[in-house]
Design a protein around this motif. Structure first.
Motif, PDB file in Angstrom:
ATOM      1  N   ASN A 178       0.808  -1.335  -0.089  1.00 34.96           N
ATOM      2  CA  ASN A 178       0.294  -0.126  -0.155  1.00 34.96           C
ATOM      3  C   ASN A 178       0.673   1.283   0.049  1.00 34.96           C
ATOM      4  N   MET A 179       1.965   1.342  -0.565  1.00 33.92           N
ATOM      5  CA  MET A 179       2.827   2.351  -0.876  1.00 33.92           C
ATOM      6  C   MET A 179       2.648   3.265  -2.053  1.00 33.92           C
ATOM      7  N   ASP A 180       2.969   4.438  -2.034  1.00 37.18           N
ATOM      8  CA  ASP A 180       2.873   5.155  -3.473  1.00 37.18           C
ATOM      9  C   ASP A 180       4.314   5.286  -3.681  1.00 37.18           C
ATOM     10  N   PRO A 181       4.760   4.438  -4.596  1.00 32.73           N
ATOM     11  CA  PRO A 181       5.987   4.183  -4.842  1.00 32.73           C
ATOM     12  C   PRO A 181       7.020   5.124  -5.715  1.00 32.73           C
ATOM     13  N   LYS A 182       8.028   5.555  -5.068  1.00 34.23           N
ATOM     14  CA  LYS A 182       8.847   6.388  -5.817  1.00 34.23           C
ATOM     15  C   LYS A 182      10.146   5.882  -5.949  1.00 34.23           C
ATOM     16  N   VAL A 183      10.413   5.443  -7.269  1.00 35.86           N
ATOM     17  CA  VAL A 183      11.448   4.333  -7.410  1.00 35.86           C
ATOM     18  C   VAL A 183      12.789   4.945  -8.016  1.00 35.86           C
ATOM     19  N   ALA A 184      13.801   4.620  -7.229  1.00 36.04           N
ATOM     20  CA  ALA A 184      15.042   5.280  -7.559  1.00 36.04           C
ATOM     21  C   ALA A 184      15.977   4.141  -8.145  1.00 36.04           C
ATOM     22  N   MET A 185      16.741   4.372  -9.125  1.00 37.19           N
ATOM     23  CA  MET A 185      17.351   3.423 -10.013  1.00 37.19           C
ATOM     24  C   MET A 185      19.200   4.062  -9.378  1.00 37.19           C
ATOM     25  N   LEU A 186      19.461   3.181  -8.530  1.00 41.22           N
ATOM     26  CA  LEU A 186      20.631   3.671  -7.743  1.00 41.22           C
ATOM     27  C   LEU A 186      22.113   3.321  -8.856  1.00 41.22           C
ATOM     28  N   SER A 187      23.264   4.085  -8.449  1.00 42.09           N
ATOM     29  CA  SER A 187      24.268   4.032  -9.128  1.00 42.09           C
ATOM     30  C   SER A 187      25.489   4.850  -8.276  1.00 42.09           C
ATOM     31  N   PHE A 188      26.475   4.587  -8.529  1.00 40.41           N
ATOM     32  CA  PHE A 188      27.585   5.429  -8.152  1.00 40.41           C
ATOM     33  C   PHE A 188      27.570   6.986  -8.808  1.00 40.41           C
ATOM     34  N   SER A 189      26.492   7.327  -9.653  1.00 44.44           N
ATOM     35  CA  SER A 189      26.488   8.681 -10.380  1.00 44.44           C
ATOM     36  C   SER A 189      25.149   9.200 -10.137  1.00 44.44           C
ATOM     37  N   THR A 190      25.138  10.393 -10.222  1.00 42.52           N
ATOM     38  CA  THR A 190      23.783  11.078 -10.277  1.00 42.52           C
ATOM     39  C   THR A 190      23.753  11.869 -11.761  1.00 42.52           C
ATOM     40  N   LYS A 191      22.647  11.489 -12.517  1.00 42.87           N
ATOM     41  CA  LYS A 191      22.389  12.174 -13.815  1.00 42.87           C
ATOM     42  C   LYS A 191      23.654  12.794 -14.746  1.00 42.87           C
ATOM     43  N   GLY A 192      24.414  11.689 -14.696  1.00 43.94           N
ATOM     44  CA  GLY A 192      25.683  11.802 -15.581  1.00 43.94           C
ATOM     45  C   GLY A 192      26.854  12.470 -14.851  1.00 43.94           C
ATOM     46  N   SER A 193      26.730  12.577 -13.627  1.00 38.91           N
ATOM     47  CA  SER A 193      27.899  13.062 -13.012  1.00 38.91           C
ATOM     48  C   SER A 193      29.107  12.132 -13.275  1.00 38.91           C
ATOM     49  N   ALA A 194      29.151  11.034 -13.448  1.00 41.08           N
ATOM     50  CA  ALA A 194      30.193   9.940 -13.979  1.00 41.08           C
ATOM     51  C   ALA A 194      29.882   9.342 -15.091  1.00 41.08           C
ATOM     52  N   ALA A 195      30.995   9.132 -15.926  1.00 42.93           N
ATOM     53  CA  ALA A 195      30.912   8.282 -17.236  1.00 42.93           C
ATOM     54  C   ALA A 195      31.638   6.945 -17.032  1.00 42.93           C
ATOM     55  N   ASN A 196      30.694   5.993 -17.223  1.00 41.42           N
ATOM     56  CA  ASN A 196      31.137   4.574 -17.022  1.00 41.42           C
ATOM     57  C   ASN A 196      30.022   3.526 -17.648  1.00 41.42           C
ATOM     58  N   GLU A 197      30.428   2.530 -18.302  1.00 44.03           N
ATOM     59  CA  GLU A 197      29.516   1.504 -18.592  1.00 44.03           C
ATOM     60  C   GLU A 197      28.736   0.878 -17.564  1.00 44.03           C
ATOM     61  N   GLY A 206      14.422  19.076  -9.810  1.00 43.18           N
ATOM     62  CA  GLY A 206      12.830  18.693 -10.723  1.00 43.18           C
ATOM     63  C   GLY A 206      12.811  17.360 -10.557  1.00 43.18           C
ATOM     64  N   SER A 207      13.520  16.624 -10.116  1.00 41.96           N
ATOM     65  CA  SER A 207      12.949  15.167  -9.961  1.00 41.96           C
ATOM     66  C   SER A 207      11.867  14.837  -8.939  1.00 41.96           C
ATOM     67  N   THR A 208      11.070  14.169  -9.586  1.00 41.51           N
ATOM     68  CA  THR A 208       9.805  13.743  -8.717  1.00 41.51           C
ATOM     69  C   THR A 208      10.081  12.766  -7.722  1.00 41.51           C
ATOM     70  N   VAL A 209      11.386  12.133  -7.879  1.00 39.20           N
ATOM     71  CA  VAL A 209      11.825  10.777  -7.029  1.00 39.20           C
ATOM     72  C   VAL A 209      12.855  11.123  -6.130  1.00 39.20           C
ATOM     73  N   ALA A 210      13.837  12.109  -6.507  1.00 38.74           N
ATOM     74  CA  ALA A 210      15.157  12.264  -5.760  1.00 38.74           C
ATOM     75  C   ALA A 210      14.705  12.935  -4.662  1.00 38.74           C
ATOM     76  N   GLY A 211      15.201  12.496  -3.382  1.00 36.15           N
ATOM     77  CA  GLY A 211      15.092  13.320  -2.230  1.00 36.15           C
ATOM     78  C   GLY A 211      13.721  12.472  -1.691  1.00 36.15           C
ATOM     79  N   GLN A 212      12.875  11.670  -2.265  1.00 34.66           N
ATOM     80  CA  GLN A 212      11.751  11.119  -1.510  1.00 34.66           C
ATOM     81  C   GLN A 212      11.619   9.722  -1.818  1.00 34.66           C
ATOM     82  N   ALA A 213      12.644   9.037  -2.378  1.00 36.91           N
ATOM     83  CA  ALA A 213      12.616   7.589  -2.842  1.00 36.91           C
ATOM     84  C   ALA A 213      12.088   6.803  -1.844  1.00 36.91           C
ATOM     85  N   ASN A 214      11.404   5.777  -2.049  1.00 39.73           N
ATOM     86  CA  ASN A 214      10.878   4.862  -0.874  1.00 39.73           C
ATOM     87  C   ASN A 214      11.156   3.604  -1.602  1.00 39.73           C
ATOM     88  N   VAL A 215      11.484   3.308  -3.050  1.00 38.25           N
ATOM     89  CA  VAL A 215      11.649   2.200  -3.432  1.00 38.25           C
ATOM     90  C   VAL A 215      13.053   2.230  -4.198  1.00 38.25           C
TER      91      VAL A 215
END
Ligand code: ACO
Length: 333
Positions: free
Chosen positions: A200-219, A261-270
């Motif tokens: 019964n959650m309102d999912p806000k899904v974060a796809m995790l990485s060691f980079s945020t929105k292109g801050s690092a370049a790696n495959e 501007g992200s609707t997920v960042a800062g409030q992710a629960n998934v």
């Protein structure tokens, strides 16, 4: 444990049939007595009938009325063997091999679920995760529209301001060692559905990485951003964003800076981890260092619910996983 109480209440409201292939195992027998007493599920124990009854007597618990089926002598054995043969003959399984395989309680129990003689299965006090997943993948297969089976943990972090007051869903922490971008997208979508339908959650899904929105370049980063694109394209109705570092996913101040501007960042629960190493380490870090309660791993994406236990599990853990499995069976998730 408020959430687990809720699962118990739901399980009791519409009792489901759950098969336990490790019926001869002590903790399973102890758990069965508790499940029967609480009315959480109609159980089917697999194993030698006399052995199970004697063990229950020695353990001093009442399992009278619980169905016990011996795969070696069951009248359903041939039916299940034929069914397994039909499912796997294209993969080189002969009828003779199927008849032998079906004597394995893990395969027998999985065929029971497949053919509707049980609504769900719980195992793993003795067997490994792979021992549970393989028959599941070969027999139950994925639910319609789902390509990848995965797993999730419900994480309940005490005194935590992030997520839903410290409640999160983490995935995948137990099944896919190194998912492709397509598989990662599928995992994100399944987990969002689980968050909605089971928790019964309102999912806000974060796809995790060691980079945020292109801050690092790696495959490795490319895989996560590609998975995000695929998931968004497949399910524009869901709130999914990436790639995000963990702090950008959870902390509003960091999110404002790194992912405005992200609707997920800062409030992710998934939280979706990029691979099994990150996922498995991630949930254990939070469990151990933040004293979080970790409910799982619970499988998602199978056409019918089958779930794993840790080999270090207690009888109480088995009771809880049976309750969650029963609720999955009710909700068809
Ligand atoms: N989703 C859907 N289908 C799958 C998946 C998946 N995630 N993985 C494999 N399959 C399919 C295969 O394509 C194959 O299909 P087919 O035989 O009909 O063509 C079938 O399922 C069986 O695959 P196998 O090749 O026999 O199995 P595989 O060797 O790929 O193993 C498994 C799959 C068991 C899931 C493996 O990836 C694994 O062991 N994962 C890690 C499990 C683990 O150890 N987890 C850690 C646990 S720790 C903890 O629980 C906290």
């Amino acid at each position: 444990m408020e959430l687990m109480k809720e699962f118990w209440k739901m399980a009791k409201s519409d009792v489901k049939r759950i098969v336990l292939p490790e019926g001869e195992e002590d903790r399973t027998i102890l758990a069965s007595a508790m499940i029967k007493k609480e009315g959480l599920a109609d159980l089917i124990l697999l194993g030698n009938i006399e052995k199970i009854k004697n063990k229950a007597k020695n353990l001093g618990v009442d399992i009278n009325g619980i169905k016990i089926v011996d795969p070696q002598t069951s009248e359903s054995k041939q039916l299940y063997a034929n069914g397994f043969y039909e499912l796997r003959k294209s993969k080189g399984v002969t009828l003779e091999k199927a008849e032998k395989t079906i004597e394995d309680p893990m395969y027998f129990g999985t065929m029971m679920v497949k053919l509707g003689d049980a609504d769900g299965l719980v195992s793993g006090a003795v067997h490994t995760t792979g021992d549970l997943l393989r028959p599941g993948l070969q027999i139950i297969k994925t639910a319609p529209g789902i390509s990848t089976v995965s797993s999730f943990f419900i994480m309940l972090v005490p005194n935590c301001e992030y997520g839903d007051n410290g409640m999160f869903i983490f995935s995948d922490c137990a099944v896919n060692p190194n998912p492709t971008a397509e598989q990662l997208a599928a995992i994100a979508i399944s987990t969002a559905e689980t968050a909605k339908n089971l928790c019964n959650m309102d999912p806000k899904v974060a796809m995790l990485s060691f980079s945020t929105k292109g801050s690092a370049a790696n495959e490795l980063v490319d895989k996560v951003s590609k998975a995000t694109e695929i998931a968004k394209e497949l399910r524009p109705d869901l709130q999914i964003d990436g790639e995000l570092q963990l702090d950008a996913a959870l902390v509003k101040k960091v999110a404002d800076q790194k992912a405005p501007g992200s609707t997920v960042a800062g409030q992710a629960n998934v939280l979706i981890f990029p691979d099994l190493q990150a996922g498995n380490i991630g949930y254990k870090l939070v469990q151990r260092l933040a004293n979080a309660e970790a409910i799982g791993p619970v499988c998602q994406g199978f056409a019918k619910p089958i779930n794993d236990l840790s080999r270090g599990c207690s009888a109480e853990d088995i009771v809880n996983v049976v309750a969650v499995t029963a609720v999955q069976a009710q909700k068809n998730v």
